[in-house]
Design an enzyme around this catalytic site. Sequence first.
Site, mmCIF file in Angstrom:
data_model
loop_
_atom_site.group_PDB
_atom_site.id
_atom_site.type_symbol
_atom_site.label_atom_id
_atom_site.label_comp_id
_atom_site.label_asym_id
_atom_site.label_seq_id
_atom_site.Cartn_x
_atom_site.Cartn_y
_atom_site.Cartn_z
ATOM 1 C CE LYS A 40 -11.490 -8.059 -7.914
ATOM 2 N NZ LYS A 40 -12.361 -8.484 -6.633
ATOM 3 N N GLY A 45 -1.783 -2.378 -9.791
ATOM 4 C CA GLY A 45 -1.354 -1.249 -8.917
ATOM 5 C C GLY A 45 -1.113 -2.087 -7.300
ATOM 6 C CB CYS A 46 -3.181 -4.353 -5.439
ATOM 7 S SG CYS A 46 -4.611 -3.173 -5.181
ATOM 8 C CB THR A 47 0.708 -6.948 -8.112
ATOM 9 O OG1 THR A 47 -0.504 -7.588 -8.187
ATOM 10 C CG2 THR A 47 1.905 -7.866 -8.152
ATOM 11 C CB ALA A 50 1.350 -6.153 -1.924
#
Length: 150
Positions: A40, A45-47, A50
């Site tokens: 998401k 974690g995704c931030t 990326a």
Amino acid sequence: MNTLKQGDAVPNFTAKDEQGNTISLSDYKGKKLVVFFYPKASTPGCTVEACNLRDNYEVLQDQGYELLGVSADSAKRQANFKNKYEFPFPLLADEDKTVINAFGVWGPKKFMGKEYEGIHRMTFLINEKGVVERVIEKVKTKDHAAQILA
């Protein structure tokens, strides 16, 4: 979950990025491609993942890699994510899960004792011929570029 494995040819896919541009696997013919799937946009974690790829983008490009991020988020959410963190690579808004299913990264997950269906955080390194060279199943969000370059 029928995930693509090393040596598998990646099925040609077409999806829209955060700007509404159509992106296909065939756009990357003759190039090495990193396709990273994340659950998401704008979550911690995704931030971190990326941003690590953004911070190492030049090094990855020097090694011949193009990058493509994929989640089931809307184009608007992907655009907000990309703009906020200034990502230099496209983010696919794969709401109908075409690309997610092509790579086989949708399946059962567990979090805090609950079971649900979702995207597994995985990364695929694809060679110039569209064949999976390597699959990173245990992504280290803080050190992801190093995993790709290893």
